[in-house]
Design a protein around this motif. Structure first.
Motif, PDB file in Angstrom:
ATOM      1  N   MET A   1       0.843  -1.204   0.000  1.00  7.60           N
ATOM      2  CA  MET A   1       0.000   0.000   0.000  1.00  7.60           C
ATOM      3  C   MET A   1       0.880   1.256   0.000  1.00  7.60           C
ATOM      4  O   MET A   1       1.850   1.329   0.756  1.00  7.60           O
ATOM      5  CB  MET A   1      -0.907  -0.026   1.246  1.00  7.60           C
ATOM      6  N   ASP A   2       0.516   2.210  -0.802  1.00  2.82           N
ATOM      7  CA  ASP A   2       1.245   3.466  -0.882  1.00  2.82           C
ATOM      8  C   ASP A   2       1.086   4.270   0.401  1.00  2.82           C
ATOM      9  O   ASP A   2       0.109   4.105   1.108  1.00  2.82           O
ATOM     10  CB  ASP A   2       0.694   4.296  -2.045  1.00  2.82           C
ATOM     11  N   ARG A   3       2.035   5.122   0.664  1.00  6.17           N
ATOM     12  CA  ARG A   3       1.923   5.984   1.842  1.00  6.17           C
ATOM     13  C   ARG A   3       0.804   7.004   1.638  1.00  6.17           C
ATOM     14  O   ARG A   3       0.570   7.467   0.530  1.00  6.17           O
ATOM     15  CB  ARG A   3       3.246   6.694   2.072  1.00  6.17           C
ATOM     16  N   GLN A   4       0.158   7.324   2.749  1.00  8.95           N
ATOM     17  CA  GLN A   4      -0.949   8.281   2.683  1.00  8.95           C
ATOM     18  C   GLN A   4      -0.680   9.463   3.616  1.00  8.95           C
ATOM     19  O   GLN A   4      -0.113   9.278   4.685  1.00  8.95           O
ATOM     20  CB  GLN A   4      -2.247   7.607   3.129  1.00  8.95           C
ATOM     21  N   PRO A   5      -1.112  10.654   3.199  1.00  5.71           N
ATOM     22  CA  PRO A   5      -0.941  11.808   4.084  1.00  5.71           C
ATOM     23  C   PRO A   5      -2.024  11.813   5.170  1.00  5.71           C
ATOM     24  O   PRO A   5      -3.122  11.276   4.967  1.00  5.71           O
ATOM     25  CB  PRO A   5      -1.129  12.986   3.132  1.00  5.71           C
ATOM     26  N   PHE A   6      -1.712  12.390   6.308  1.00  4.82           N
ATOM     27  CA  PHE A   6      -2.727  12.619   7.334  1.00  4.82           C
ATOM     28  C   PHE A   6      -2.412  13.925   8.050  1.00  4.82           C
ATOM     29  O   PHE A   6      -1.279  14.407   8.012  1.00  4.82           O
ATOM     30  CB  PHE A   6      -2.805  11.451   8.336  1.00  4.82           C
ATOM     31  N   VAL A   7      -3.436  14.489   8.662  1.00  2.00           N
ATOM     32  CA  VAL A   7      -3.289  15.758   9.378  1.00  2.00           C
ATOM     33  C   VAL A   7      -3.292  15.494  10.885  1.00  2.00           C
ATOM     34  O   VAL A   7      -4.167  14.804  11.396  1.00  2.00           O
ATOM     35  CB  VAL A   7      -4.450  16.725   9.021  1.00  2.00           C
ATOM     36  N   ASP A   8      -2.302  16.027  11.583  1.00  2.00           N
ATOM     37  CA  ASP A   8      -2.301  16.022  13.043  1.00  2.00           C
ATOM     38  C   ASP A   8      -3.281  17.108  13.491  1.00  2.00           C
ATOM     39  O   ASP A   8      -2.965  18.295  13.493  1.00  2.00           O
ATOM     40  CB  ASP A   8      -0.882  16.309  13.556  1.00  2.00           C
ATOM     41  N   GLN A   9      -4.476  16.697  13.840  1.00  2.00           N
ATOM     42  CA  GLN A   9      -5.545  17.666  14.064  1.00  2.00           C
ATOM     43  C   GLN A   9      -5.360  18.465  15.346  1.00  2.00           C
ATOM     44  O   GLN A   9      -5.923  19.550  15.484  1.00  2.00           O
ATOM     45  CB  GLN A   9      -6.895  16.948  14.028  1.00  2.00           C
ATOM     46  N   GLU A  10      -4.566  17.968  16.265  1.00  2.00           N
ATOM     47  CA  GLU A  10      -4.272  18.734  17.483  1.00  2.00           C
ATOM     48  C   GLU A  10      -3.435  19.964  17.126  1.00  2.00           C
ATOM     49  O   GLU A  10      -3.558  21.015  17.750  1.00  2.00           O
ATOM     50  CB  GLU A  10      -3.480  17.873  18.475  1.00  2.00           C
TER      51      GLU A  10
END
Ligand code: SF4
Length: 62
Positions: free
Chosen positions: A1-10
């Motif tokens: 699986m390819d890497r995915q971006p995510f947001v640190d919502q804190e």
């Protein structure tokens, strides 16, 4: 699986720059934080632009 971006919502300060830069990938959620809703909606290069533009560097790859 390819890497995915995510947001640190804190850490997100809701400036919306990532949403303006790559609306195909990022959106604001009900807490007024950015979130990734379509990790593969744009090229990695485009996503990198959002990551580099984030003023608090709170977008990461998992
Ligand atoms: S650019 Fe960063 S601080 Fe601004 S909304 Fe996106 S994740 Fe939040």
């Amino acid at each position: 699986m390819d890497r995915q971006p995510f947001v640190d919502q804190e850490a997100c300060i809701s400036c919306q720059l990532c949403v303006d830069t790559v609306p195909e990938v990022f959106r604001m959620n009900e807490n007024n934080s950015a979130e990734v809703y379509n990790a593969f909606g744009a090229s990695k290069i485009k996503i990198m632009e959002a990551i580099e533009g984030c003023p608090v560097s709170c977008i990461h790859w998992n």
